[in-house]
Design a protein around this motif. Structure first.
Motif, PDB file in Angstrom:
ATOM      1  N   TRP A  83     -35.084   3.815  24.550  1.00 56.08           N
ATOM      2  CA  TRP A  83     -35.175   2.493  25.160  1.00 56.08           C
ATOM      3  C   TRP A  83     -33.819   1.780  25.152  1.00 56.08           C
ATOM      4  O   TRP A  83     -33.441   1.137  26.140  1.00 56.08           O
ATOM      5  CB  TRP A  83     -36.217   1.648  24.436  1.00 56.08           C
ATOM      6  N   ALA A  84     -33.105   1.883  24.039  1.00 54.58           N
ATOM      7  CA  ALA A  84     -31.775   1.259  23.977  1.00 54.58           C
ATOM      8  C   ALA A  84     -30.849   1.859  25.027  1.00 54.58           C
ATOM      9  O   ALA A  84     -30.098   1.140  25.711  1.00 54.58           O
ATOM     10  CB  ALA A  84     -31.175   1.432  22.583  1.00 54.58           C
ATOM     11  N   LEU A  85     -30.922   3.180  25.186  1.00 51.77           N
ATOM     12  CA  LEU A  85     -30.077   3.847  26.167  1.00 51.77           C
ATOM     13  C   LEU A  85     -30.482   3.456  27.590  1.00 51.77           C
ATOM     14  O   LEU A  85     -29.623   3.268  28.462  1.00 51.77           O
ATOM     15  CB  LEU A  85     -30.176   5.362  25.978  1.00 51.77           C
ATOM     16  N   ALA A  86     -31.791   3.310  27.826  1.00 57.06           N
ATOM     17  CA  ALA A  86     -32.262   2.908  29.156  1.00 57.06           C
ATOM     18  C   ALA A  86     -31.789   1.495  29.505  1.00 57.06           C
ATOM     19  O   ALA A  86     -31.332   1.238  30.631  1.00 57.06           O
ATOM     20  CB  ALA A  86     -33.783   2.988  29.221  1.00 57.06           C
ATOM     21  N   VAL A  87     -31.895   0.571  28.546  1.00 58.26           N
ATOM     22  CA  VAL A  87     -31.449  -0.805  28.803  1.00 58.26           C
ATOM     23  C   VAL A  87     -29.935  -0.844  28.989  1.00 58.26           C
ATOM     24  O   VAL A  87     -29.413  -1.552  29.874  1.00 58.26           O
ATOM     25  CB  VAL A  87     -31.893  -1.736  27.663  1.00 58.26           C
ATOM     26  N   PHE A  88     -29.209  -0.087  28.170  1.00 55.68           N
ATOM     27  CA  PHE A  88     -27.755  -0.010  28.328  1.00 55.68           C
ATOM     28  C   PHE A  88     -27.405   0.531  29.706  1.00 55.68           C
ATOM     29  O   PHE A  88     -26.515   0.002  30.390  1.00 55.68           O
ATOM     30  CB  PHE A  88     -27.165   0.882  27.229  1.00 55.68           C
ATOM     31  N   PHE A  89     -28.094   1.589  30.116  1.00 47.63           N
ATOM     32  CA  PHE A  89     -27.849   2.165  31.430  1.00 47.63           C
ATOM     33  C   PHE A  89     -28.115   1.134  32.521  1.00 47.63           C
ATOM     34  O   PHE A  89     -27.361   1.010  33.485  1.00 47.63           O
ATOM     35  CB  PHE A  89     -28.737   3.393  31.639  1.00 47.63           C
ATOM     36  N   GLY A  90     -29.221   0.377  32.369  1.00 42.15           N
ATOM     37  CA  GLY A  90     -29.556  -0.608  33.384  1.00 42.15           C
ATOM     38  C   GLY A  90     -28.558  -1.739  33.478  1.00 42.15           C
ATOM     39  O   GLY A  90     -28.172  -2.159  34.589  1.00 42.15           O
TER      40      GLY A  90
END
Length: 485
Positions: free
Chosen positions: A300-307
């Motif tokens: 989730w942290a990586l997904a939000v960072f990516f977004g």
């Protein structure tokens, strides 16, 4: 004869599992000189395909950013519709990117990327000539669909073909992506002038580069009917032999430590080509159900960072030339400034993944990149024209959060299937998060008549990007986190 068979059985029994795997590998027909040459050529084709594909993952967007004012005038777009146009890329990446792993399992990653490059070619070829905003958006969506599946599958192809060179190959791919991005930003306006001044000619020319990217993947389509094709075959024998030698010598590198943690069964799952599964792989698949990626905080942290980094990148690509033009900078110079921002990713996209793979925690890199972004936004607000070159450089450094995110995708999962699942989740969820950003910038720009509020929004979004980037950089894997819940 019986004695010889007995000695053979005894010898095979005495061999370690790694030695037996090595012996089996070296005795297969794949190691004959002719097949070795075929593998070498296939590997070279994959490298060329990765580079050409990466070159085509952003020109559809940055070429439009350089000519956005002309396209708006030509098609009669309002500022809000133009903001919607700049939000189409993340929307397509989210919608179509999630389908990439399933398509890759069905047809093979090489086949899906090949079709993706063909879709980019077709979209870029027809979109300037459809004569309406709706047609322009639809053709752009076709090109962006090809970009979306290729975005997701590039880390998968790197992991499968070059599992021992993830950092360097991700750097090469990211460097080519940055080069294509900056090239389109820099030369679209001069090309448009050279081709008669029509924005349609300046946009359609990029279809030729996309068409060239189809060619390297064509020889790799022979295995498209199998789940993974032969995408991992070329590198495997050498890696198994080296691993066996290192194990016998008592050495343990990073890859070996991870292999030791996973065990023999899981190690073979990662190394074998998809679609050519051994009995060990099949048993491992039976005992290990699909990863529940949503249970991982790191995912989730990586997904939000990516977004959030995608939000910043697409706002920059779509609106930064207009910010400079509104400040009095000529159109050609504004395009070059965008190119400077993008070209910063060429060297840094190669350096950052290599540095990141050598650090136990990639969070500090995310913080440094975020600070550069905050400084660039402050400069755009205070003196957009006077310090234009400095702000372009700072925002170029900040945009290198993208290769950092790609590198962390490869590091936060242990296996090829895990990387594919994490890549699809992080990119699709991330691009969904990034959809409102460029649209909000267009609305705020039209309603306020200036760039103060849009820049304030961009600054506010950078702060959580830094926070989640730090969390995503922690040394852990999504498999462990998912299994712990």
């Amino acid at each position: 004869m019986a004695r010889e068979e007995t000695r053979t059985v005894e010898t095979r029994t005495a061999m370690s599992p790694t030695e037996r795997g090595t012996a089996a590998t070296t005795s297969t027909p794949e190691t004959t000189p002719g097949t070795g040459r075929t593998r070498a050529w296939a590997t070279r084709l994959v490298v060329v395909g990765i580079v050409l594909s990466a070159l085509n993952l952003r020109p559809a967007i940055t070429s439009l950013g350089a000519l956005l004012e002309e396209v708006r005038d030509g098609l009669g777009m309002s500022g809000s519709v133009a903001g919607l146009l700049t939000s189409v890329p993340p929307l397509c990446f989210a919608v179509f990117g999630i389908t990439a792993p399933r398509l890759a399992r069905r047809f093979g990653p090489a086949a899906v990327v090949c079709v993706g490059m063909a879709a980019i070619t077709a979209g870029l070829l027809i979109r300037p000539y459809l004569g309406s905003t709706a047609g322009f958006l639809a053709a752009s969506a076709l090109a962006l669909m090809g970009i979306a599946v290729s975005n997701v599958l590039m880390p998968v192809i790197v992991k499968r073909w070059f599992p021992d060179r993830v950092g360097s190959m991700t750097g090469l791919y990211s460097m080519a992506l940055a080069l294509g991005t900056s090239l389109a930003a820099a030369v679209t306006v001069p090309l448009t002038d050279a081709l008669g001044g029509s924005w349609r000619s300046g946009l359609v020319v990029w279809a030729a580069l996309a068409g060239a990217a189809v060619l390297p993947w064509l020889p790799l389509l022979r295995d498209r009917g199998r789940a993974g094709g032969s995408d991992t075959a070329p590198a495997r024998p050498r890696q198994r032999q080296r691993a066996a030698g290192e194990e016998r010598a008592g050495g343990r590198g990073v890859g070996e430590e991870r292999a030791g943690e996973r065990g023999v069964g899981e190690q073979r799952v990662e190394e074998q080509p998809a679609g050519k599964q051994s009995a060990v792989e099949q048993r491992a698949g039976e005992h290990h159900p699909p990863l529940r990626i949503t249970r991982s905080r790191t995912a989730w942290a990586l997904a939000v960072f990516f977004g959030l980094q995608a939000t910043a990148a697409y706002i920059t690509m779509g609106w930064m030339p207009q910010i400079f033009r509104d400040a009095g900078v000529p159109a050609g110079t504004a395009g070059v400034l965008l190119a400077v921002t993008m070209v910063m990713g060429v060297p840094l996209a190669f350096v950052i993944p290599r540095v990141a793979t050598r650090l136990p925690h990639q969070g500090p890199i995310a913080l440094v990149l975020g600070v550069c972004g905050l400084a660039g936004y402050a400069g755009l607000y205070v003196a957009p024209a006077a310090g234009a070159w400095a702000w372009a450089l700072l925002l170029g450094v900040s945009n290198c959060a993208f290769p950092l995110a790609l590198t962390m995708v490869g590091m936060r999962a242990r296996s090829g299937p895990g990387v594919a699942q994490l890549s699809a989740f992080a990119q699709s969820t991330g691009y969904l998060i990034s959809i409102p950003g460029p649209l909000l910038v267009g609305v705020l720009y039209q309603q306020s008549g200036g760039w103060g509020l849009p820049i304030a929004l961009m600054t506010a979004l950078m702060l959580p990007q830094m926070a989640v980037g730090y969390l995503a950089g922690r040394n852990r894997t999504v498999e462990d986190e998912a299994a712990a819940h």
